[in-house]
Design a protein around this motif. Sequence first.
Motif, PDB file in Angstrom:
ATOM      1  N   GLU A  22     -17.757   0.778-129.151  1.00  0.00           N
ATOM      2  CA  GLU A  22     -18.711   1.683-128.517  1.00  0.00           C
ATOM      3  C   GLU A  22     -19.407   1.048-127.325  1.00  0.00           C
ATOM      4  O   GLU A  22     -19.968   1.747-126.485  1.00  0.00           O
ATOM      5  CB  GLU A  22     -19.727   2.171-129.548  1.00  0.00           C
ATOM      6  N   GLU A  23     -19.355  -0.267-127.229  1.00  0.00           N
ATOM      7  CA  GLU A  23     -19.957  -0.972-126.099  1.00  0.00           C
ATOM      8  C   GLU A  23     -19.019  -1.025-124.883  1.00  0.00           C
ATOM      9  O   GLU A  23     -19.446  -1.376-123.790  1.00  0.00           O
ATOM     10  CB  GLU A  23     -20.346  -2.397-126.507  1.00  0.00           C
ATOM     11  N   LEU A  24     -17.745  -0.689-125.071  1.00  0.00           N
ATOM     12  CA  LEU A  24     -16.781  -0.702-123.973  1.00  0.00           C
ATOM     13  C   LEU A  24     -17.026   0.461-123.024  1.00  0.00           C
ATOM     14  O   LEU A  24     -17.461   1.537-123.434  1.00  0.00           O
ATOM     15  CB  LEU A  24     -15.351  -0.576-124.500  1.00  0.00           C
ATOM     16  N   SER A  25     -16.697   0.232-121.782  1.00  0.00           N
ATOM     17  CA  SER A  25     -16.737   1.300-120.796  1.00  0.00           C
ATOM     18  C   SER A  25     -15.440   2.098-120.899  1.00  0.00           C
ATOM     19  O   SER A  25     -14.377   1.547-121.186  1.00  0.00           O
ATOM     20  CB  SER A  25     -16.848   0.691-119.394  1.00  0.00           C
ATOM     21  N   LYS A  26     -15.524   3.393-120.672  1.00  0.00           N
ATOM     22  CA  LYS A  26     -14.321   4.222-120.708  1.00  0.00           C
ATOM     23  C   LYS A  26     -13.343   3.841-119.604  1.00  0.00           C
ATOM     24  O   LYS A  26     -12.186   4.235-119.636  1.00  0.00           O
ATOM     25  CB  LYS A  26     -14.680   5.693-120.634  1.00  0.00           C
ATOM     26  N   ASP A  27     -13.807   3.056-118.633  1.00  0.00           N
ATOM     27  CA  ASP A  27     -12.943   2.601-117.547  1.00  0.00           C
ATOM     28  C   ASP A  27     -12.201   1.310-117.890  1.00  0.00           C
ATOM     29  O   ASP A  27     -11.315   0.901-117.148  1.00  0.00           O
ATOM     30  CB  ASP A  27     -13.767   2.370-116.275  1.00  0.00           C
ATOM     31  N   ASP A  28     -12.568   0.660-118.988  1.00  0.00           N
ATOM     32  CA  ASP A  28     -11.909  -0.590-119.378  1.00  0.00           C
ATOM     33  C   ASP A  28     -10.449  -0.341-119.724  1.00  0.00           C
ATOM     34  O   ASP A  28     -10.103   0.681-120.327  1.00  0.00           O
ATOM     35  CB  ASP A  28     -12.592  -1.221-120.598  1.00  0.00           C
ATOM     36  N   LYS A  29      -9.607  -1.299-119.343  1.00  0.00           N
ATOM     37  CA  LYS A  29      -8.192  -1.208-119.711  1.00  0.00           C
ATOM     38  C   LYS A  29      -8.094  -1.249-121.229  1.00  0.00           C
ATOM     39  O   LYS A  29      -8.794  -1.988-121.891  1.00  0.00           O
ATOM     40  CB  LYS A  29      -7.405  -2.389-119.142  1.00  0.00           C
ATOM     41  N   GLY A  30      -7.240  -0.440-121.761  1.00  0.00           N
ATOM     42  CA  GLY A  30      -7.026  -0.437-123.199  1.00  0.00           C
ATOM     43  C   GLY A  30      -8.005   0.417-123.981  1.00  0.00           C
ATOM     44  O   GLY A  30      -7.901   0.500-125.199  1.00  0.00           O
ATOM     45  N   TYR A  31      -8.952   1.048-123.301  1.00  0.00           N
ATOM     46  CA  TYR A  31      -9.961   1.866-123.991  1.00  0.00           C
ATOM     47  C   TYR A  31      -9.288   2.956-124.834  1.00  0.00           C
ATOM     48  O   TYR A  31      -9.613   3.115-126.012  1.00  0.00           O
ATOM     49  CB  TYR A  31     -10.928   2.486-122.992  1.00  0.00           C
ATOM     50  N   LEU A  32      -8.381   3.695-124.227  1.00  0.00           N
ATOM     51  CA  LEU A  32      -7.740   4.799-124.950  1.00  0.00           C
ATOM     52  C   LEU A  32      -6.892   4.294-126.115  1.00  0.00           C
ATOM     53  O   LEU A  32      -6.911   4.879-127.199  1.00  0.00           O
ATOM     54  CB  LEU A  32      -6.896   5.653-124.002  1.00  0.00           C
TER      55      LEU A  32
END
Length: 59
Positions: A22-32
Amino acid sequence: MSKATIRARVAFYLAIAQKSFEELSKDDKGYLNTSEALDQCWSLLDYMTGLSSNTCKIQ
């Protein structure tokens, strides 16, 4: 080790992973991919325990 103990440990580690995710940005690689993997893990835990993932997830 009992099955209940193993399921409890799995739920504990999944909750920690979920909170970190939940701390990751939706723009981070691998988010999806990470989101999909966590959803599948919660679904497996649901199947193993009969609990709702909404009950287990940290909000």
